[in-house]
Design a protein around this motif. Sequence first.
Motif, mmCIF file in Angstrom:
data_model
loop_
_atom_site.group_PDB
_atom_site.id
_atom_site.type_symbol
_atom_site.label_atom_id
_atom_site.label_comp_id
_atom_site.label_asym_id
_atom_site.label_seq_id
_atom_site.Cartn_x
_atom_site.Cartn_y
_atom_site.Cartn_z
ATOM 1 N N VAL A 51 0.606 -1.376 -0.144
ATOM 2 C CA VAL A 51 0.013 -0.020 -0.119
ATOM 3 C C VAL A 51 0.949 1.250 -0.020
ATOM 4 N N SER A 52 1.958 1.141 0.666
ATOM 5 C CA SER A 52 2.837 2.302 0.633
ATOM 6 C C SER A 52 3.287 2.843 -0.582
ATOM 7 N N LYS A 53 3.280 1.931 -1.670
ATOM 8 C CA LYS A 53 4.049 2.304 -2.908
ATOM 9 C C LYS A 53 3.133 3.182 -3.968
ATOM 10 N N PHE A 54 1.752 3.398 -3.341
ATOM 11 C CA PHE A 54 0.816 4.063 -4.130
ATOM 12 C C PHE A 54 1.198 5.796 -4.165
ATOM 13 N N ARG A 55 1.124 6.228 -5.221
ATOM 14 C CA ARG A 55 1.520 7.718 -5.225
ATOM 15 C C ARG A 55 0.164 8.774 -5.041
ATOM 16 N N ARG A 56 -0.792 7.934 -5.656
ATOM 17 C CA ARG A 56 -2.176 8.920 -5.360
ATOM 18 C C ARG A 56 -2.787 8.643 -4.145
ATOM 19 N N ALA A 57 -3.031 9.736 -3.351
ATOM 20 C CA ALA A 57 -3.805 9.405 -2.394
ATOM 21 C C ALA A 57 -4.980 8.543 -2.370
ATOM 22 N N SER A 58 -5.732 8.754 -3.382
ATOM 23 C CA SER A 58 -7.153 8.087 -3.475
ATOM 24 C C SER A 58 -6.829 6.501 -3.711
ATOM 25 N N ASP A 59 -5.753 6.147 -4.435
ATOM 26 C CA ASP A 59 -5.348 4.652 -4.511
ATOM 27 C C ASP A 59 -4.874 4.050 -3.279
ATOM 28 N N TYR A 60 -4.084 5.040 -2.293
ATOM 29 C CA TYR A 60 -3.762 4.590 -0.964
ATOM 30 C C TYR A 60 -4.980 4.381 -0.014
ATOM 31 N N GLN A 61 -6.015 5.244 -0.082
ATOM 32 C CA GLN A 61 -6.709 5.413 0.660
ATOM 33 C C GLN A 61 -7.839 3.978 0.477
ATOM 34 N N ARG A 62 -8.192 3.840 -0.729
ATOM 35 C CA ARG A 62 -8.910 2.829 -1.385
ATOM 36 C C ARG A 62 -8.325 1.273 -1.005
ATOM 37 N N SER A 63 -7.264 1.546 -1.039
ATOM 38 C CA SER A 63 -6.335 0.000 -0.714
ATOM 39 C C SER A 63 -6.621 0.025 0.839
ATOM 40 N N VAL A 64 -6.099 0.703 1.734
ATOM 41 C CA VAL A 64 -6.250 0.719 3.286
ATOM 42 C C VAL A 64 -7.666 0.397 3.424
#
Length: 233
Positions: free
Chosen positions: A43-56
């Motif tokens: 998850v830490s590798k996502f650059r876009r906040a929305s991708d990080y949030q969705r994955s978390v």
Amino acid sequence: MDTFHADQPSQIEIYAIKNSNHIRNETYRALFHTLSPDRQDYVSKFRRASDYQRSVLGDAMVYRILRDKLGLDPMNIEIVRNAYGKPFLKDHDNLHFNVSHSGHWIVCAVSHEPVGIDVEKIEAIDMDIAKRYFHKTEFNSLLSCDPSVRLSRFFDLWTLKESYIKAVGKGLHLPLDSFALALQDGEWDPIVGEDGETYYFKQYAVEEGYKLSVCGISRHFPKNVHFVTAEEL
């Protein structure tokens, strides 16, 4: 939280969580730390906040469901993938799950039988996609639709077909045009898969402008989706 059930072996359960600006950064951080080390790294590798949030949110929801079902500490939950990329729980072959996300919705289906789920945000598309990927009978049925409902019907078919190939566990290794879905009296007909199993379908409303479809070997679909919040995880 009382929305997660542990005693319904043949029942498909469906959960949905909405990513929104109302979720605090502290909540995302807290949920991040509930994930296993390998998922944290991913998850830490996502650059876009929305991708990080969705994955978390998606991972935290899956971990919470599996924890409640099996009584496992999240750090002891090992999720692996089959040869076609479908995730499954190692050493627990009697519990199946599947996840999908689109726009601001993340959804998960859980069952003691194979299950697949797909959610899509409805957006304008080129109907040549249907001609290229759908079975000929499905494409012809789209052409015969009233133009005012054609886009909606396209996403019906797309999400239903995606849910089926995810339930089977072969992903796009099973071509979308290798099987055809038919609507009879407002219900989608079940189909018999290559493995001889019968697969059933059900659709749900999560929000206007989205389509949500579920496919499973079990025909015991719930009446409603369980909507959960980030704070409940």
